[in-house]
Every structure is written in C-alpha cells, then in structure tokens.
Design a protein around this motif. Structure first.
Motif, PDB file in Angstrom:
ATOM      1  N   TYR A 221       9.576 107.609  17.609  1.00 12.84           N
ATOM      2  CA  TYR A 221       9.991 108.489  17.028  1.00 12.84           C
ATOM      3  C   TYR A 221      10.662 108.052  15.603  1.00 12.84           C
ATOM      4  O   TYR A 221      10.832 108.139  14.440  1.00 12.84           O
ATOM      5  CB  TYR A 221       9.746 110.008  17.448  1.00 12.84           C
ATOM      6  N   VAL A 222      11.150 106.435  16.090  1.00 11.94           N
ATOM      7  CA  VAL A 222      12.686 106.086  15.330  1.00 11.94           C
ATOM      8  C   VAL A 222      11.977 105.252  14.372  1.00 11.94           C
ATOM      9  O   VAL A 222      12.504 105.176  13.497  1.00 11.94           O
ATOM     10  CB  VAL A 222      13.894 105.315  16.381  1.00 11.94           C
ATOM     11  N   ILE A 223      11.056 104.345  14.895  1.00 18.35           N
ATOM     12  CA  ILE A 223      10.170 103.555  14.214  1.00 18.35           C
ATOM     13  C   ILE A 223       8.602 103.639  13.612  1.00 18.35           C
ATOM     14  O   ILE A 223       7.543 103.068  14.481  1.00 18.35           O
ATOM     15  CB  ILE A 223      10.442 102.021  14.786  1.00 18.35           C
ATOM     16  N   PRO A 224       8.265 105.203  13.417  1.00 21.47           N
ATOM     17  CA  PRO A 224       7.608 105.150  12.767  1.00 21.47           C
ATOM     18  C   PRO A 224       6.188 104.637  12.170  1.00 21.47           C
ATOM     19  O   PRO A 224       4.823 104.853  12.387  1.00 21.47           O
ATOM     20  CB  PRO A 224       7.224 106.270  12.589  1.00 21.47           C
ATOM     21  N   THR A 225       6.839 103.223  11.713  1.00 25.26           N
ATOM     22  CA  THR A 225       6.012 102.566  10.394  1.00 25.26           C
ATOM     23  C   THR A 225       6.384 100.931  10.794  1.00 25.26           C
ATOM     24  O   THR A 225       7.503 100.769  11.241  1.00 25.26           O
ATOM     25  CB  THR A 225       5.862 102.913   8.780  1.00 25.26           C
ATOM     26  N   GLU A 226       5.506 100.489  10.277  1.00 25.73           N
ATOM     27  CA  GLU A 226       6.108  98.714  10.446  1.00 25.73           C
ATOM     28  C   GLU A 226       6.910  98.489   9.536  1.00 25.73           C
ATOM     29  O   GLU A 226       7.929  97.375   9.787  1.00 25.73           O
ATOM     30  CB  GLU A 226       4.754  97.754   9.879  1.00 25.73           C
TER      31      GLU A 226
ATOM     32  N   ARG B 172      13.247  97.481   8.736  1.00 25.43           N
ATOM     33  CA  ARG B 172      14.185  97.087   8.344  1.00 25.43           C
ATOM     34  C   ARG B 172      15.115  97.513  10.156  1.00 25.43           C
ATOM     35  O   ARG B 172      16.360  96.899  10.195  1.00 25.43           O
ATOM     36  CB  ARG B 172      14.521  99.137   7.587  1.00 25.43           C
ATOM     37  N   LYS B 173      15.133  97.938  11.189  1.00 23.34           N
ATOM     38  CA  LYS B 173      15.997  98.286  12.230  1.00 23.34           C
ATOM     39  C   LYS B 173      16.303  97.133  12.989  1.00 23.34           C
ATOM     40  O   LYS B 173      17.337  96.944  12.837  1.00 23.34           O
ATOM     41  CB  LYS B 173      14.702  99.582  12.880  1.00 23.34           C
ATOM     42  N   PHE B 174      15.275  96.387  13.591  1.00 24.82           N
ATOM     43  CA  PHE B 174      15.384  95.052  13.867  1.00 24.82           C
ATOM     44  C   PHE B 174      16.276  94.070  12.932  1.00 24.82           C
ATOM     45  O   PHE B 174      17.126  92.977  13.263  1.00 24.82           O
ATOM     46  CB  PHE B 174      13.280  93.765  13.822  1.00 24.82           C
TER      47      PHE B 174
END
Length: 136
Positions: free
Chosen positions: A99-104, A109-111
């Motif tokens: 739910y925090v990273i629903p898209t590639e 961006r999170k990584f």
C-alpha cells in the motif's frame, strides 16, 4: 517463487496458479493451509500475485509482525549497507507494505530516496521510471 517468476515470464493469474499448485505438491502448504486456500478461493477469485501475497500474509503473519516490518520498511535507509544488501532488505520488507508503494514509479522513488546521498544525487537527475532501472 519470485525468483522463478523473474526467470519465467508469466501472467499474474499464472503466478497465483503456479504458486498454489507447486506449493501444494511439495507439501509446503501443510495441514489446514490447503483447506484455508480453497475456502479463500470460494470467497474471492484471486488473480494477481500481489493479492495472493496480501491474503497469504494476512493469514500467516500476525498484525504485530506486519506492523513491525512496515515500520522497518518506512525507516529503511542504505546507511552502511552495499546497494546489493540494501536492495535485498528493501525487497524483503516491501512485500509487507504494498500500500505504500503501489506502483513501480513509487517503488523506484522510495528506493532511490533512501540511498546514500552520493548515489541518490546521481540517480535523481536520471528520473528512471521503474524500480529495476533504479537498482541497475
């Protein structure tokens, strides 16, 4: 399982089918797990790997552990880890917080955001759209 899926291209539905059949056949799903899975399928048609993992983790990982893993993910930084070590930890924890990273793009961006500053600065200008591209 996910290593196999990276090597063998298949649809989301095929991933779920393969994982459940392969798991039942090798007795990884023991005792009432197969019964739980059949009951789950009777309630909902699960057609994506992400949904399968979500349902599986809800059943077999207590809320407290999932919350702990989510917190670890949210606070994860590369720090003194190599990029390979960071990627491994990121991947391991990401499965608990879809739910925090629903898209590639959001995953990328999170990584990227938690990489060492020197690496991050070089990558940000490239604006790579996928997690795989950022990792590479």
């Amino acid at each position: 399982m996910e290593k196999i899926f990276r090597a063998l291209p298949c649809t989301e539905r095929q991933k779920v089918t393969f994982a459940t059949f392969a798991t039942f056949d090798t007795f990884t799903f023991k005792d009432n797990a197969e019964e739980w899975w059949l009951l789950t399928l009777a309630k909902e048609e699960i057609t994506t790997w992400a949904r399968f993992l979500e349902v599986f983790y809800e059943k077999y990982f207590p809320d407290s552990l999932r919350e702990q893993k989510a917190s670890e993910f949210i606070h994860l930084k590369q720090g003194t880890m190599t990029v390979v070590e960071y990627k491994s930890k990121f991947t391991q924890l990401a499965r608990f917080v879809t739910y925090v990273i629903p898209t590639e793009t959001r995953k990328a961006r999170k990584f990227e955001a938690r990489l060492d500053a020197k690496i991050k600065d070089r990558l940000e200008v490239l604006k790579l759209p996928t997690y795989a591209e950022v990792v590479d």
